[in-house]
Enzyme design. Structure first.
Site, PDB file in Angstrom:
ATOM      1  N   LEU A 126      18.483  -8.189  -0.077  1.00  0.00           N
ATOM      2  CA  LEU A 126      18.633  -7.436  -1.473  1.00  0.00           C
ATOM      3  C   LEU A 126      19.238  -5.901  -1.337  1.00  0.00           C
ATOM      4  O   LEU A 126      20.706  -5.596  -0.984  1.00  0.00           O
ATOM      5  CB  LEU A 126      17.819  -7.563  -2.976  1.00  0.00           C
ATOM      6  CG  LEU A 126      18.510  -6.644  -3.971  1.00  0.00           C
ATOM      7  CD1 LEU A 126      19.679  -7.360  -4.451  1.00  0.00           C
ATOM      8  CD2 LEU A 126      17.545  -6.771  -5.178  1.00  0.00           C
ATOM      9  N   GLY A 132      19.305   1.237  -2.180  1.00  0.00           N
ATOM     10  CA  GLY A 132      17.999   0.528  -2.136  1.00  0.00           C
ATOM     11  C   GLY A 132      18.052   0.600  -3.933  1.00  0.00           C
ATOM     12  O   GLY A 132      17.627  -0.849  -4.128  1.00  0.00           O
ATOM     13  N   ILE A 158      13.514  -5.770   4.557  1.00  0.00           N
ATOM     14  CA  ILE A 158      13.682  -7.032   4.826  1.00  0.00           C
ATOM     15  C   ILE A 158      12.397  -7.403   5.430  1.00  0.00           C
ATOM     16  O   ILE A 158      12.123  -7.883   5.721  1.00  0.00           O
ATOM     17  CB  ILE A 158      14.956  -7.799   5.233  1.00  0.00           C
ATOM     18  CG1 ILE A 158      16.058  -7.093   4.473  1.00  0.00           C
ATOM     19  CG2 ILE A 158      14.790  -9.346   4.286  1.00  0.00           C
ATOM     20  CD1 ILE A 158      16.166  -7.272   3.053  1.00  0.00           C
ATOM     21  N   THR A 159      11.178  -7.763   3.611  1.00  0.00           N
ATOM     22  CA  THR A 159       9.624  -8.435   4.572  1.00  0.00           C
ATOM     23  C   THR A 159       9.903  -9.880   5.053  1.00  0.00           C
ATOM     24  O   THR A 159      10.740 -10.756   4.566  1.00  0.00           O
ATOM     25  CB  THR A 159       9.020  -8.927   2.768  1.00  0.00           C
ATOM     26  OG1 THR A 159       9.128  -7.225   2.491  1.00  0.00           O
ATOM     27  CG2 THR A 159       7.900  -9.289   3.135  1.00  0.00           C
ATOM     28  N   ARG A 268     -25.396   3.952  -0.241  1.00  0.00           N
ATOM     29  CA  ARG A 268     -25.938   5.364   0.928  1.00  0.00           C
ATOM     30  C   ARG A 268     -26.915   6.515  -0.471  1.00  0.00           C
ATOM     31  O   ARG A 268     -26.646   6.586  -1.432  1.00  0.00           O
ATOM     32  CB  ARG A 268     -24.010   6.107   0.306  1.00  0.00           C
ATOM     33  CG  ARG A 268     -23.614   7.573   1.564  1.00  0.00           C
ATOM     34  CD  ARG A 268     -23.998   8.234   2.176  1.00  0.00           C
ATOM     35  NE  ARG A 268     -24.047   8.840   2.515  1.00  0.00           N
ATOM     36  CZ  ARG A 268     -23.956   9.721   4.209  1.00  0.00           C
ATOM     37  NH1 ARG A 268     -25.160   8.614   5.037  1.00  0.00           N
ATOM     38  NH2 ARG A 268     -23.941  10.958   4.139  1.00  0.00           N
ATOM     39  N   GLN A 336     -12.856   8.552  -0.739  1.00  0.00           N
ATOM     40  CA  GLN A 336     -13.764   9.769  -1.009  1.00  0.00           C
ATOM     41  C   GLN A 336     -14.693   9.620  -1.286  1.00  0.00           C
ATOM     42  O   GLN A 336     -16.111  10.124  -1.111  1.00  0.00           O
ATOM     43  CB  GLN A 336     -12.962  10.414  -2.816  1.00  0.00           C
ATOM     44  CG  GLN A 336     -13.678  12.258  -2.844  1.00  0.00           C
ATOM     45  CD  GLN A 336     -12.685  13.118  -2.099  1.00  0.00           C
ATOM     46  OE1 GLN A 336     -11.950  12.482  -1.017  1.00  0.00           O
ATOM     47  NE2 GLN A 336     -13.347  13.688  -1.691  1.00  0.00           N
ATOM     48  N   GLU A 363      10.056  -3.966  -4.815  1.00  0.00           N
ATOM     49  CA  GLU A 363      10.297  -4.977  -5.956  1.00  0.00           C
ATOM     50  C   GLU A 363      10.889  -3.532  -7.219  1.00  0.00           C
ATOM     51  O   GLU A 363      10.600  -4.069  -8.454  1.00  0.00           O
ATOM     52  CB  GLU A 363       8.751  -5.623  -6.799  1.00  0.00           C
ATOM     53  CG  GLU A 363       8.553  -6.695  -5.484  1.00  0.00           C
ATOM     54  CD  GLU A 363      10.002  -8.212  -5.801  1.00  0.00           C
ATOM     55  OE1 GLU A 363      10.515  -7.445  -6.167  1.00  0.00           O
ATOM     56  OE2 GLU A 363       9.460  -8.748  -4.958  1.00  0.00           O
ATOM     57  N   THR A 365      10.952   0.826  -7.320  1.00  0.00           N
ATOM     58  CA  THR A 365      10.834   1.854  -7.398  1.00  0.00           C
ATOM     59  C   THR A 365       9.486   1.519  -9.129  1.00  0.00           C
ATOM     60  O   THR A 365      10.273   1.545  -9.766  1.00  0.00           O
ATOM     61  CB  THR A 365      10.590   3.368  -6.581  1.00  0.00           C
ATOM     62  OG1 THR A 365      12.112   3.653  -7.740  1.00  0.00           O
ATOM     63  CG2 THR A 365      11.513   3.244  -5.182  1.00  0.00           C
TER      64      THR A 365
END
Length: 380
Positions: A126, A132, A158-159, A268, A336, A363, A365
């Site tokens: 797409l 985009g 393109i994935t 920890r 963190q 998909e 932003t």
């Protein structure tokens, strides 16, 4: 942390148990190595397909499991909590099957068993280098020439670009604007279809992303999905579902990051006690756990609207926006919590943080999600 889930059927419980077993056995042990090598886990996708986990929302007549979306999304969440690249691959592949399943002809739907069974892997073309978020402004064009369409142009981000077996190509067959866009289904060996070099991405190194150049690629005319001019409608309808998939992936990734941070904070010790017992850190983890639960609830609420056949587009945008922002926040805070240890690759939280960023982009932003939601509010 064990998530207490309310599922609609005993079969759904069995599917989630199966997803958990496969995720623990096939995904978790492989994730770090494949990500380090930037190697796509194609056989893992085949394993999931043969187990029936790639066709969960599709009809049984096509080899699917006919499961409600709320079940499919919780499977995605489990997969993402072990290896985001695989969960994202499942989400993208499910999205890639949608045009044929929902809008295809009977002849085209004969391809579905191999698609949703995992033998054929899909890609969704797409976005473009200069278009985009503004999908309606795409310039990739297809011109009818006899019994074929001749496609020219370039798609971006393109994935599965270099590993897919079929490609949904959204292209311009008519005039400007949404009504001039159509959808074609192309095989990987289509002459003139050229995946480019893989992008060097911040995260998801095991998931190949690249541009695809179409150099007068010839696609048979009987691979037109839904008729000329239907492409934009198909794309937007598919993206509503795809946004829920990304939201579920975000919930799973955030849960993995929280679980790891909690485990570390219990072990920890500083100043004579486990660091989780310091209120400043403990309260932070409590806030993260609450946000993940809220993201999960919002995502499943939108899924249940979809399952009930009710409008869910705005709720999908809210879920995608909120869940992916939560994933970014949780993964950042998890680093963190580990302090210096969180910044080295010996612990997975640094990878989780890099991976979370892309979920705010794909998909649509999160700025586009805010636009969708705000326009709905303006309309009343």
């Amino acid at each position: 942390m064990t998530v207490d889930r309310i599922l609609p059927t005993d079969e759904a419980h069995d599917l989630l148990d199966l997803a958990t077993e496969l995720a623990d056995r096939e995904l978790a042990p492989r994730a770090a190595g494949f990500e380090e090598r930037a190697e796509f886990p194609r056989e893992v996708l085949r394993t999931l397909g043969r187990a029936g986990l790639l066709g969960l929302p599709y009809a049984e007549e096509y080899g699917g499991a006919a499961q409600p979306y709320e079940v499919y999304l919780q499977v995605l969440e489990i997969l993402a909590s072990r290896w985001l690249a695989v969960a994202e691959a499942v989400s993208v592949h499910t999205l890639s099957c949608y045009p044929v399943a929902q809008f295809g002809t009977d002849a085209q739907r004969k391809l579905l068993p191999d698609m949703i069974g995992g033998e054929l892997l899909g890609a969704y073309c797409l976005s473009e280098p200069q278009g985009g978020s503004d999908a309606a402004a795409m310039t990739t064009k297809a011109v009818r020439d006899g019994d074929s369409y001749v496609v020219s142009g370039t798609k971006a981000w393109i994935t599965h670009a270099r590993v897919a077996d079929f490609y949904n190509i959204f292209c311009r067959t008519g005039g400007p604007g949404p009504k001039g866009i159509s959808c074609l289904l192309a095989d990987r060996n289509t002459p003139g279809l050229h995946p480019q070099a893989a992008e060097r991405t911040m995260g998801l190194h095991a998931s190949p992303v690249a541009q695809i150049a179409f150099d007068d690629a010839r696609v048979p005319a009987d691979r037109l999905i839904g008729g000329e001019g239907m492409g934009f409608t198909i794309a937007m309808s598919a993206l509503d579902s795809g946004r829920l998939g990304i939201a579920a992936c975000a919930v799973g990734l955030a849960q993995a990051a929280l679980d790891y941070a909690v485990g570390y904070a219990k072990q920890r010790r500083q100043f004579g006690q486990a660091i989780i017992d310091f209120q400043g850190l403990g309260f932070n983890l409590a806030d993260l756990a609450t946000q993940i639960s809220a993201a999960r609830a919002l995502t499943l609420s939108a899924a249940r609207l979809r399952d009930a056949g009710r409008p869910y587009s705005i709720e999908a945008a809210k879920a995608k926006l909120f869940a992916t922002d939560v994933a970014m926040r949780v993964t950042t805070d998890a680093v963190q919590v580990l302090g210096g240890a969180g910044y080295v690759a010996d612990h997975p939280v640094e990878r989780y943080m890099r991976e979370a960023k892309v979920l705010q982009i794909v998909e649509g932003t999160n700025q586009i999600q805010r636009l969708v939601i705000s326009r709905a509010l303006a309309k009343g």
